[in-house]
Design a protein around this motif. Structure first.
Motif, PDB file in Angstrom:
ATOM      1  N   VAL A   1       0.848  -1.201   0.000  1.00 39.86           N
ATOM      2  CA  VAL A   1       0.000   0.000   0.000  1.00 39.86           C
ATOM      3  C   VAL A   1       0.877   1.242   0.000  1.00 39.86           C
ATOM      4  O   VAL A   1       1.828   1.345   0.781  1.00 39.86           O
ATOM      5  N   ALA A   2       0.547   2.185  -0.875  1.00 38.41           N
ATOM      6  CA  ALA A   2       1.191   3.502  -0.885  1.00 38.41           C
ATOM      7  C   ALA A   2       0.188   4.553  -0.446  1.00 38.41           C
ATOM      8  O   ALA A   2      -0.987   4.502  -0.818  1.00 38.41           O
ATOM      9  N   LEU A   3       0.658   5.518   0.345  1.00 35.48           N
ATOM     10  CA  LEU A   3      -0.172   6.639   0.786  1.00 35.48           C
ATOM     11  C   LEU A   3       0.320   7.923   0.142  1.00 35.48           C
ATOM     12  O   LEU A   3       1.526   8.203   0.134  1.00 35.48           O
ATOM     13  N   VAL A   4      -0.616   8.709  -0.374  1.00 34.86           N
ATOM     14  CA  VAL A   4      -0.328  10.049  -0.884  1.00 34.86           C
ATOM     15  C   VAL A   4      -1.122  11.042  -0.040  1.00 34.86           C
ATOM     16  O   VAL A   4      -2.332  11.199  -0.228  1.00 34.86           O
ATOM     17  N   PRO A   5      -0.490  11.710   0.932  1.00 33.79           N
ATOM     18  CA  PRO A   5      -1.212  12.693   1.746  1.00 33.79           C
ATOM     19  C   PRO A   5      -1.418  13.992   0.965  1.00 33.79           C
ATOM     20  O   PRO A   5      -0.478  14.527   0.374  1.00 33.79           O
ATOM     21  N   THR A   6      -2.657  14.509   0.961  1.00 38.34           N
ATOM     22  CA  THR A   6      -2.934  15.775   0.285  1.00 38.34           C
ATOM     23  C   THR A   6      -3.917  16.592   1.131  1.00 38.34           C
ATOM     24  O   THR A   6      -4.561  16.076   2.038  1.00 38.34           O
ATOM     25  N   MET A   7      -4.045  17.866   0.783  1.00 38.94           N
ATOM     26  CA  MET A   7      -5.081  18.718   1.353  1.00 38.94           C
ATOM     27  C   MET A   7      -6.154  19.015   0.304  1.00 38.94           C
ATOM     28  O   MET A   7      -6.915  19.985   0.427  1.00 38.94           O
ATOM     29  N   GLY A   8      -6.232  18.168  -0.735  1.00 41.89           N
ATOM     30  CA  GLY A   8      -7.229  18.373  -1.770  1.00 41.89           C
ATOM     31  C   GLY A   8      -6.834  19.481  -2.725  1.00 41.89           C
ATOM     32  O   GLY A   8      -5.662  19.817  -2.858  1.00 41.89           O
ATOM     33  N   ALA A   9      -7.844  20.040  -3.433  1.00 41.31           N
ATOM     34  CA  ALA A   9      -7.594  21.023  -4.502  1.00 41.31           C
ATOM     35  C   ALA A   9      -6.543  20.461  -5.452  1.00 41.31           C
ATOM     36  O   ALA A   9      -5.537  21.100  -5.752  1.00 41.31           O
ATOM     37  N   LEU A  10      -6.792  19.253  -5.920  1.00 39.04           N
ATOM     38  CA  LEU A  10      -5.776  18.478  -6.636  1.00 39.04           C
ATOM     39  C   LEU A  10      -5.493  19.068  -8.015  1.00 39.04           C
ATOM     40  O   LEU A  10      -6.405  19.425  -8.759  1.00 39.04           O
TER      41      LEU A  10
ATOM     42  N   SER B   1       0.733  13.506 -10.366  1.00 39.25           N
ATOM     43  CA  SER B   1       2.045  12.872 -10.576  1.00 39.25           C
ATOM     44  C   SER B   1       2.461  12.057  -9.349  1.00 39.25           C
ATOM     45  O   SER B   1       3.117  11.013  -9.479  1.00 39.25           O
ATOM     46  N   LEU B   2       2.073  12.511  -8.146  1.00 36.69           N
ATOM     47  CA  LEU B   2       2.357  11.738  -6.938  1.00 36.69           C
ATOM     48  C   LEU B   2       1.576  10.425  -6.944  1.00 36.69           C
ATOM     49  O   LEU B   2       2.101   9.366  -6.565  1.00 36.69           O
ATOM     50  N   VAL B   3       0.321  10.502  -7.363  1.00 45.02           N
ATOM     51  CA  VAL B   3      -0.514   9.300  -7.434  1.00 45.02           C
ATOM     52  C   VAL B   3       0.088   8.292  -8.419  1.00 45.02           C
ATOM     53  O   VAL B   3       0.154   7.088  -8.136  1.00 45.02           O
ATOM     54  N   ARG B   4       0.536   8.774  -9.550  1.00 45.55           N
ATOM     55  CA  ARG B   4       1.099   7.867 -10.560  1.00 45.55           C
ATOM     56  C   ARG B   4       2.401   7.240 -10.077  1.00 45.55           C
ATOM     57  O   ARG B   4       2.664   6.062 -10.344  1.00 45.55           O
ATOM     58  N   LEU B   5       3.201   8.016  -9.345  1.00 48.36           N
ATOM     59  CA  LEU B   5       4.405   7.441  -8.752  1.00 48.36           C
ATOM     60  C   LEU B   5       4.025   6.389  -7.707  1.00 48.36           C
ATOM     61  O   LEU B   5       4.638   5.323  -7.636  1.00 48.36           O
ATOM     62  N   ALA B   6       2.997   6.677  -6.915  1.00 45.68           N
ATOM     63  CA  ALA B   6       2.543   5.711  -5.907  1.00 45.68           C
ATOM     64  C   ALA B   6       2.112   4.401  -6.558  1.00 45.68           C
ATOM     65  O   ALA B   6       2.389   3.310  -6.028  1.00 45.68           O
ATOM     66  N   LYS B   7       1.450   4.485  -7.701  1.00 42.27           N
ATOM     67  CA  LYS B   7       0.992   3.267  -8.381  1.00 42.27           C
ATOM     68  C   LYS B   7       2.166   2.421  -8.871  1.00 42.27           C
ATOM     69  O   LYS B   7       2.048   1.193  -8.973  1.00 42.27           O
ATOM     70  N   ARG B   8       3.287   3.095  -9.144  1.00 43.75           N
ATOM     71  CA  ARG B   8       4.476   2.337  -9.563  1.00 43.75           C
ATOM     72  C   ARG B   8       5.184   1.702  -8.370  1.00 43.75           C
ATOM     73  O   ARG B   8       5.943   0.750  -8.543  1.00 43.75           O
ATOM     74  N   ARG B   9       4.962   2.244  -7.177  1.00 43.40           N
ATOM     75  CA  ARG B   9       5.685   1.780  -5.992  1.00 43.40           C
ATOM     76  C   ARG B   9       4.899   0.782  -5.151  1.00 43.40           C
ATOM     77  O   ARG B   9       5.472   0.196  -4.229  1.00 43.40           O
ATOM     78  N   ALA B  10       3.610   0.602  -5.411  1.00 41.11           N
ATOM     79  CA  ALA B  10       2.806  -0.295  -4.580  1.00 41.11           C
ATOM     80  C   ALA B  10       1.637  -0.847  -5.390  1.00 41.11           C
ATOM     81  O   ALA B  10       1.269  -0.312  -6.434  1.00 41.11           O
ATOM     82  N   ASN B  11       1.028  -1.922  -4.867  1.00 43.13           N
ATOM     83  CA  ASN B  11      -0.117  -2.545  -5.543  1.00 43.13           C
ATOM     84  C   ASN B  11      -1.393  -1.737  -5.371  1.00 43.13           C
ATOM     85  O   ASN B  11      -2.266  -1.745  -6.240  1.00 43.13           O
ATOM     86  N   LYS B  12      -1.531  -1.078  -4.214  1.00 45.69           N
ATOM     87  CA  LYS B  12      -2.744  -0.332  -3.900  1.00 45.69           C
ATOM     88  C   LYS B  12      -2.365   1.083  -3.480  1.00 45.69           C
ATOM     89  O   LYS B  12      -1.340   1.292  -2.828  1.00 45.69           O
ATOM     90  N   VAL B  13      -3.232   2.052  -3.826  1.00 47.22           N
ATOM     91  CA  VAL B  13      -2.942   3.461  -3.539  1.00 47.22           C
ATOM     92  C   VAL B  13      -4.071   4.060  -2.712  1.00 47.22           C
ATOM     93  O   VAL B  13      -5.250   3.978  -3.081  1.00 47.22           O
ATOM     94  N   VAL B  14      -3.684   4.676  -1.593  1.00 49.24           N
ATOM     95  CA  VAL B  14      -4.590   5.429  -0.739  1.00 49.24           C
ATOM     96  C   VAL B  14      -4.207   6.898  -0.837  1.00 49.24           C
ATOM     97  O   VAL B  14      -3.032   7.247  -0.689  1.00 49.24           O
TER      98      VAL B  14
END
Length: 284
Positions: free
Chosen positions: A29-38, A44-57
């Motif tokens: 699992v990868a976590l991408v912490p944000t404050m919204g207003a994406l 780009s952080l989400v896409r990197l997370a998808k490369r680093r883990a099977n599931k993205v939160v």
């Protein structure tokens, strides 16, 4: 486009049930912490997370403790529907969207004392409350989600170093990964606060990045650091900014660089145009 919308959790029991579902078959699992207003930088952080883990939160939480009373907590952009649609398109598995009462219940009385990168005399000099707020919310998010990896953008470079140090010092578990800055075509670093810029300010804002590029080029050529930074500061202020700092620092410790080129360096800047404060950094 993703075939289904992400799970959405707004309570701790719902979060734990959702994580148990995601972790079946020992998925990472990868976590991408944000404050919204994406914006595209977040994506780009989400896409990197998808490369680093099977599931993205992805967490969406506008954290009140990192805003001073005079700052923009109340007006910070909140764009839930648009954010959720973007995350669905990217195939995010789970959105963690707690409210302030859950994160800071009545009687909340804990803080984290920070030194090292958090006391480098950069953001901490101008926003002394900031990293204390970041530390507590990041520690809580990591404890709640228990990710294998967490992704933070390099635009908030001092924050990245503070979070990395804290996670290591407290054995919080995940690997902290920095993602490269995403920029508009004219060089302006992507930021949710860019929405605050008037058309005239938006036109002037790329001067911050242009000036920093000039400083880095001269530093790499061996020009005198003090004179080069002074000239760079003048370029920024001449473009209409009020400059907080323009500093050449060690890329890991954020201590002042003793010798340009002999150790990894980072040029960091913060400046305000109109009422909008922008930060940026570049590798030296």
């Amino acid at each position: 486009m993703a075939s289904s919308s992400p799970l959405v959790a707004r309570t701790l029991p719902a979060l734990q049930r959702s994580l148990e579902t995601l972790r079946k078959r020992h998925a990472s699992v990868a976590l991408v912490p944000t404050m919204g207003a994406l914006h595209d930088g977040h994506i780009s952080l989400v896409r990197l997370a998808k490369r680093r883990a099977n599931k993205v939160v992805v967490s969406i939480f506008v954290n009140p403790t990192q805003f001073a009373p005079h700052e923009d907590y109340g007006s910070y952009p909140r764009t839930w529907k648009t954010d959720a649609a973007k995350l669905a398109t990217e195939g995010v598995d789970l959105i963690w969207n707690p409210d302030a009462a859950l994160m800071y219940p009545e009687g909340f009385a804990t803080s984290i004392h920070l030194e090292g990168p958090a006391t480098a005399g950069l953001e901490d000099r101008f926003r002394p409350h900031f990293f204390g707020g970041v530390a507590i919310v990041v520690a809580k998010l990591l404890a709640q989600v228990r990710p294998d990896v967490a992704i933070f953008g390099e635009k908030d470079y001092q924050q990245l170093k503070v979070v990395t140090q804290m996670t290591r010092d407290l054995n919080l578990g995940p690997r902290i990964v920095g993602a490269p800055i995403m920029r508009e075509r004219d060089g302006l670093a992507m930021s949710s606060r860019n929405l605050y810029l008037s058309p005239e300010q938006r036109k002037a804002a790329p001067a911050l990045h242009r000036s920093m590029k000039q400083v880095v080029r001269l530093l790499r050529q061996g020009e005198d650091p003090a004179a080069t930074l002074k000239a760079g500061a003048k370029l920024i202020t001449d473009a209409g900014f009020k400059l907080d700092y323009l500093e050449a620092r060690h890329a890991e410790t954020l201590a002042p660089l003793s010798q340009i080129g002999r150790e990894p360096g980072r040029l960091l800047a913060a400046a305000t145009i109109g009422t909008t404060r922008l930060i940026d950094n570049m590798k030296i």
